[in-house]
Design a protein around this motif. Structure first.
Motif, mmCIF file in Angstrom:
data_model
loop_
_atom_site.group_PDB
_atom_site.id
_atom_site.type_symbol
_atom_site.label_atom_id
_atom_site.label_comp_id
_atom_site.label_asym_id
_atom_site.label_seq_id
_atom_site.Cartn_x
_atom_site.Cartn_y
_atom_site.Cartn_z
ATOM 1 N N GLU A 103 0.833 -1.200 0.000
ATOM 2 C CA GLU A 103 0.000 0.000 0.000
ATOM 3 C C GLU A 103 0.869 1.253 0.000
ATOM 4 N N ILE A 104 0.335 2.318 -0.557
ATOM 5 C CA ILE A 104 1.049 3.599 -0.600
ATOM 6 C C ILE A 104 1.294 4.109 0.815
ATOM 7 N N ARG A 105 0.357 3.912 1.715
ATOM 8 C CA ARG A 105 0.494 4.352 3.103
ATOM 9 C C ARG A 105 1.740 3.701 3.733
ATOM 10 N N THR A 106 1.976 2.439 3.452
ATOM 11 C CA THR A 106 3.140 1.737 3.987
ATOM 12 C C THR A 106 4.427 2.319 3.403
ATOM 13 N N LEU A 107 4.449 2.616 2.123
ATOM 14 C CA LEU A 107 5.615 3.226 1.482
ATOM 15 C C LEU A 107 5.910 4.610 2.054
ATOM 16 N N VAL A 108 4.861 5.385 2.305
ATOM 17 C CA VAL A 108 5.036 6.716 2.886
ATOM 18 C C VAL A 108 5.643 6.598 4.285
ATOM 19 N N LYS A 109 5.156 5.661 5.071
ATOM 20 C CA LYS A 109 5.695 5.462 6.427
ATOM 21 C C LYS A 109 7.164 5.044 6.374
ATOM 22 N N LEU A 110 7.500 4.129 5.470
ATOM 23 C CA LEU A 110 8.895 3.693 5.338
ATOM 24 C C LEU A 110 9.800 4.833 4.887
ATOM 25 N N THR A 111 9.318 5.637 3.965
ATOM 26 C CA THR A 111 10.092 6.783 3.486
ATOM 27 C C THR A 111 10.326 7.783 4.617
ATOM 28 N N ALA A 112 9.290 8.059 5.386
ATOM 29 C CA ALA A 112 9.425 8.983 6.514
ATOM 30 C C ALA A 112 10.408 8.432 7.548
ATOM 31 N N LEU A 113 10.351 7.162 7.812
ATOM 32 C CA LEU A 113 11.253 6.525 8.769
ATOM 33 C C LEU A 113 12.704 6.604 8.286
ATOM 34 N N CYS A 114 12.917 6.334 7.013
ATOM 35 C CA CYS A 114 14.272 6.433 6.448
ATOM 36 C C CYS A 114 14.783 7.869 6.492
ATOM 37 N N GLY A 115 13.931 8.828 6.212
ATOM 38 C CA GLY A 115 14.316 10.244 6.276
ATOM 39 C C GLY A 115 14.735 10.645 7.674
ATOM 40 N N CYS A 116 13.960 10.228 8.668
ATOM 41 C CA CYS A 116 14.306 10.525 10.070
ATOM 42 C C CYS A 116 15.625 9.864 10.449
ATOM 43 N N ALA A 117 15.836 8.651 9.993
ATOM 44 C CA ALA A 117 17.090 7.943 10.298
ATOM 45 C C ALA A 117 18.279 8.674 9.677
ATOM 46 N N CYS A 118 18.138 9.167 8.458
ATOM 47 C CA CYS A 118 19.222 9.902 7.794
ATOM 48 C C CYS A 118 19.544 11.205 8.526
ATOM 49 N N VAL A 119 18.525 11.960 8.884
ATOM 50 C CA VAL A 119 18.733 13.227 9.592
ATOM 51 C C VAL A 119 19.396 12.984 10.937
ATOM 52 N N THR A 120 18.942 11.983 11.658
ATOM 53 C CA THR A 120 19.519 11.650 12.955
ATOM 54 C C THR A 120 20.987 11.234 12.814
ATOM 55 N N THR A 121 21.280 10.419 11.830
ATOM 56 C CA THR A 121 22.657 9.969 11.601
ATOM 57 C C THR A 121 23.569 11.136 11.252
ATOM 58 N N MET A 122 23.142 12.007 10.354
ATOM 59 C CA MET A 122 23.967 13.147 9.962
ATOM 60 C C MET A 122 24.151 14.130 11.120
ATOM 61 N N SER A 123 23.129 14.364 11.905
ATOM 62 C CA SER A 123 23.259 15.243 13.065
ATOM 63 C C SER A 123 24.229 14.651 14.078
ATOM 64 N N GLY A 124 24.126 13.364 14.293
ATOM 65 C CA GLY A 124 25.043 12.686 15.207
ATOM 66 C C GLY A 124 26.476 12.757 14.719
ATOM 67 N N TYR A 125 26.679 12.609 13.416
ATOM 68 C CA TYR A 125 28.017 12.693 12.821
ATOM 69 C C TYR A 125 28.607 14.090 13.028
ATOM 70 N N GLN A 126 27.797 15.118 12.762
ATOM 71 C CA GLN A 126 28.272 16.494 12.928
ATOM 72 C C GLN A 126 28.604 16.771 14.399
ATOM 73 N N PHE A 127 27.784 16.306 15.300
ATOM 74 C CA PHE A 127 28.037 16.466 16.739
ATOM 75 C C PHE A 127 29.339 15.762 17.127
ATOM 76 N N TYR A 128 29.552 14.555 16.636
ATOM 77 C CA TYR A 128 30.754 13.773 16.937
ATOM 78 C C TYR A 128 32.013 14.488 16.420
ATOM 79 N N ILE A 129 31.985 14.956 15.184
ATOM 80 C CA ILE A 129 33.127 15.657 14.596
ATOM 81 C C ILE A 129 33.429 16.927 15.392
#
Length: 142
Positions: A3-29
């Motif tokens: 379903e499209i709803r499932t794809l939207v949820k997965l996309t949102a989850l991946c986006g949040c994971a990317c933002v969190t990872t990049m923020s953590g990387y910048q904080f670490y550096i």
């Protein structure tokens, strides 16, 4: 069929994971950079520089190292850091260049402050190659 709803949820989850990872990387550096002697020396020179204090306003604080744009980099013998700084008047960006000497110690080579206001401009804080030429009375603004 998915379903499209499932794809939207997965996309949102991946986006949040990317933002969190990049923020953590910048904080670490940023935290790793703050531990280095050349970083501490550069920030101390900035805080003691009369023209920089006048332009930024006191207190002068450091922010994150710009670790995501690609301008901050290091190789076997050179290190270039761009650090967000702010004072009570305006924000700026501190450029720190360090080089590795023969004893394998990182030495501060150059420190510049670039203003982030409409007028812009740069202030040379320190240049190892031309130490005697830096005169704070002319504010070093270019």
């Amino acid at each position: 069929m998915v379903e499209i709803r499932t794809l939207v949820k997965l996309t949102a989850l991946c986006g949040c994971a990317c933002v969190t990872t990049m923020s953590g990387y910048q904080f670490y550096i940023t935290r790793k950079a703050e531990e280095r002697p050349y970083f501490k020396e550069a920030v101390e020179l900035l805080r003691k520089h009369a023209a920089a204090k006048q332009l930024l306003g006191e207190p002068v604080k450091t922010g994150f190292v710009d670790a995501l744009s690609g301008r901050t980099y290091a190789d076997d013998s050179n290190m270039n850091l761009y650090v967000n700084v702010m004072g009570s008047k305006i924000k700026g960006e501190l450029y720190i260049k360090a080089t590795l000497n023969q004893e394998e110690d990182w030495l501060l080579k150059r420190v510049e402050l670039e203003m982030k206001d409409k007028a812009g401009g740069k202030v040379l804080i320190y240049d190892r190659d031309n130490i005697e030429e830096i005169d704070e009375s002319d504010h070093g603004i270019h």
